[in-house]
Design a protein around this motif. Structure first.
Motif, PDB file in Angstrom:
ATOM      1  N   UNK A  78       0.828  -1.200   0.000  1.00  0.00           N
ATOM      2  CA  UNK A  78       0.000   0.000   0.000  1.00  0.00           C
ATOM      3  C   UNK A  78       0.868   1.258   0.000  1.00  0.00           C
ATOM      4  N   UNK A  96      -8.578   0.166  -3.131  1.00  0.00           N
ATOM      5  CA  UNK A  96      -7.465  -0.781  -3.196  1.00  0.00           C
ATOM      6  C   UNK A  96      -7.332  -1.527  -1.873  1.00  0.00           C
ATOM      7  N   UNK A  97      -7.353  -0.775  -0.777  1.00  0.00           N
ATOM      8  CA  UNK A  97      -7.164  -1.393   0.537  1.00  0.00           C
ATOM      9  C   UNK A  97      -8.272  -2.396   0.822  1.00  0.00           C
ATOM     10  N   UNK A 133      -7.345   4.739  -3.363  1.00  0.00           N
ATOM     11  CA  UNK A 133      -6.568   4.070  -2.311  1.00  0.00           C
ATOM     12  C   UNK A 133      -7.489   3.305  -1.366  1.00  0.00           C
ATOM     13  N   UNK A 134      -8.622   3.916  -1.028  1.00  0.00           N
ATOM     14  CA  UNK A 134      -9.586   3.222  -0.167  1.00  0.00           C
ATOM     15  C   UNK A 134     -10.070   1.928  -0.822  1.00  0.00           C
ATOM     16  N   UNK A 191      -7.421   9.554  -3.411  1.00  0.00           N
ATOM     17  CA  UNK A 191      -7.816   9.108  -2.070  1.00  0.00           C
ATOM     18  C   UNK A 191      -8.868   8.009  -2.144  1.00  0.00           C
ATOM     19  N   UNK A 192      -9.864   8.214  -3.020  1.00  0.00           N
ATOM     20  CA  UNK A 192     -10.931   7.216  -3.156  1.00  0.00           C
ATOM     21  C   UNK A 192     -10.361   5.907  -3.702  1.00  0.00           C
TER      22      UNK A 192
END
Lengths: 455, 455
Positions: free
Chosen positions: B267, B336-337, B333-334, B330-331
């Motif tokens: 990440x 992906x996590x 990355x969320x 940002x969205x």
């Protein structure tokens, strides 16, 4: 695959027995399963089938299974609510105390009081004791079902004690030795007990250097002790060395999973432990972060707005905004991850602070210089414009250095102030770094304004 | 704090004994310490002091300590190299096989062959067997030091076997029951053995439903079984059910830590397991990622370059570039996590694929719509320009939806193709999302070009 199928067939048979009232077949088959599989089966039942289970099995028989059903299972409250209160109370008192406490902690104070009032005074007292401990401390994850003996006896008599207590204890693989005041004075493993002579005295063979944790210790520190020493259980004492309980390795695995998920969630800006299948609910959980960061992003936008004249005169500058903010954001995320990781690994935090921040800034200078030189060369060739290349390269280097500073300093400060450093999330660092990067970029560009506008 | 100080004093005394040649005092004190503390002490020594240790302690006495020194300790090779080869070989054969194999795996083939040739044929054969297993499988983390018995004997005779094997076995808390061909047919815990009648037959009290893992199973799946069942050890079998070894819970804690660090590193776009204090080295590890992403970022820059005329006519557009790319990043990355986490948690991956990607896209539509409306309102008021607000809002919504698609689809595809989904790092997703966001933004803006240029 075959095992899953076999299990499914067994579950189907069990449900059939349940529906058709084959009490004995059901009990025999159910009680022979591993408690984890019992839990899987139980959770696959419909409401009315579960009610049958409560009449087919005693609270004691169900208690072991409830020990392994995740306490964060969202239906846990419903399960308890559908049992007769006295049945639920008996089951709770038959569970290992730490698990019963975890479960009770999800209920309201009124409900907790109700169940406690229905229990044996002794069981209720043990549970009440543990309910007091603060979340995420050794006290909150310990259990009181351990085996303790006094030193002044033989191996034979200790084995006799052990046989009697084996059923109720959460682990019998470490036996703790206490003095008359209940102070922890030694430990002996069952392995050592078994290979010792039956007539040997416990005081002669026990280890007096017991590694223990304090009841108020952070659960992360407890987990670290488990990692270091490879223990299966650790004794928990108060500040006067009285033995209060033990923490077992299965609870530590949960702690390690929790901490990892929390660090990961922090970096991503979304709580991955609360994954929802429902897009509306999922959106509801992510929006607070996104909207907060949108407002921080607006600061960056108004900053650029301030330089709109420069941009309209030299639109080439707009071309590189996202490249500079993006690269600095990537570097800042790397710094953040390293800083959070170092905080998690290191107990002696005073040295870590400056070493980490200075190290990250220096790393930023080096990566920034090389990345800056690369982009300088690219822009100088691509746009045939070395001055523009110099502006972009310089901005890139400074922006990366500042992003590394923010990425390491902010989590370190959070930690100093007593907050979880993982709360300084990746998206927050990148959004903040957008702001500083744009500021740096346009300030450097402004110095060359005459050149740009002249062109 | 006090404990650390006490330990430091003990270490100082030990070093003094070592330097002054107090053989007996050193041995008594050293051998009484916990093996983890022995390891801490050993690693605090200077080169010449370590050479003394090798003459004061036998390979067998040092083996336990080497079992707990981290195998990824960078000095491990040097330690082995400074011992006499026969001393090192004997120590390796006294270690638990899984740890000896981990240690040997860090050496060259030639060195491995040298040590193996100096060992007992039997020890060497056991180690060779384990060296074959692929990294990150159950075989690679299992040990062969387990206790196995046949079913056709009494508890008393089983306890006798156990007493004899207790010294060498890595755990004696589960005893595995095999048939004459060495096939796993049952398991009994030491706890059950202890509470059973001495004359009971093992075949009557053992559990025949043994949970086991296959030697080729992924270590992550093995860890999941440990989590589910709360075991302290699990038997490892081949595809014909022959018992090959056991995996113990302390090795599983290492696996869980490794997997968590690898997801986290993915990440962040930096390997947090290789943290270097040296800024030049640290920079060397981070630059490949940063420079690769810089080139991907150049694609975004050239895309904006393509719209330079539009930007120079309507410089207001430049103001919102970083806001749109940042929020979409940002969205993404969320997403992906969440996707990586779901892959890690779910065994049945076929259902996960579409459910996750579609779920994330829908979540993107919802978060995008709300974020888009918010920014529309802000821009309409701040700049008094609802058309500009509409362009930004629309672009924001589409960019977030596409970022969520990329954030979930890419790790899922990586996983399908057999790669570690965590390799699709956060920085990669945000940089890619910069590109798509800019594309969306300028395309939408172009549709309103007449309006912007007219203004």
């Amino acid at each position: 695959m075959d095992e899953t199928k076999e299990l499914e067939e067994r579950f189907a048979q069990l449900r059939k027995d349940l529906d058709e009232g084959n009490l004995h077949e059901f009990r025999d088959e159910f009680l022979e399963m591993h408690i984890y599989e019992q839990g899987q089966f139980y959770q696959s039942l419909k409401d009315d089938q579960r009610l049958l289970v409560y009449s087919y099995l005693s609270p004691k028989e169900l208690a072991d299974m409830f020990d392994v059903i995740e306490e964060d299972n969202e239906y846990m409250k419903d399960y308890l609510a559908e049992m007769r209160p006295s049945y639920a109370a008996e089951m709770l008192s038959e569970m290992y105390t730490d698990n019963a406490v975890d479960l009770l902690n999800t209920l309201s104070k009124k409900q907790i009081a109700k169940y406690l009032s229905l229990m044996d005074a002794e069981d209720a007292a043990e549970i009440k004791e543990l309910l007091h401990y603060e979340d995420e401390t050794a006290g909150s994850i310990m259990t009181t079902e351990y085996v303790s003996i006094v030193a002044n006896q033989t191996v034979r008599s200790a084995m006799y004690v052990l046989k009697n207590e084996a059923k109720a204890a959460e682990t019998i693989y470490y036996i703790y030795v206490v003095d008359q005041e209940g102070r922890l004075v030694g430990v002996i493993s069952l392995r050592d007990l078994i290979v010792s002579d039956d007539d040997a005295m416990i005081s002669d063979i026990m280890s007096e250097r017991v590694i223990s944790v304090h009841v108020g210790d952070d659960q992360e520190d407890v987990a670290q002790t488990f990692r270091d020493y490879d223990f299966l259980a650790l004794p928990v004492t108060d500040y006067d060395d009285h033995l209060l309980g033990i923490v077992t390795v299965d609870d530590i695995i949960d702690v390690i999973d929790e901490e990892a998920a929390s660090d990961y969630s922090g970096l991503a800006g979304v709580n991955v432990e609360e994954i929802s299948e429902n897009p509306i609910k999922a959106a509801g959980k992510r929006l607070p972060w996104l909207i907060t960061l949108l407002f921080l992003g607006m600061a960056t936008a108004s900053l650029i707005s301030h330089y709109e004249v420069l941009v309209s005169e030299a639109s080439i500058l707009a071309v590189f905004i996202s490249l500079i903010t993006g690269t600095a954001g990537n570097a800042g995320t790397q710094s953040l991850a390293v800083a959070v990781r170092r905080l998690a690994m290191n107990d002696d935090k005073s040295n870590t602070f400056f070493a980490t921040v200075i190290g990250e800034v220096l790393t930023g200078v080096v990566t920034g210089a090389i990345t800056g030189l690369t982009i300088f060369a690219i822009v100088a060739v691509w746009k045939g414009n070395p001055i523009l290349g110099f502006v972009i390269g310089m901005a890139m280097m400074c922006a990366i250095t500042v992003a590394n500073l923010a990425g390491s300093l902010i989590p370190m400060l959070m930690d100093k102030l007593g907050f979880d450093p993982a709360v300084a999330s990746g998206p927050f660092i990148t959004t903040l770094s957008d702001l500083t990067s744009v500021l740096i970029y346009f300030n450097i560009a402004s110095m060359f304004m005459n050149y740009f506008i002249g062109n």
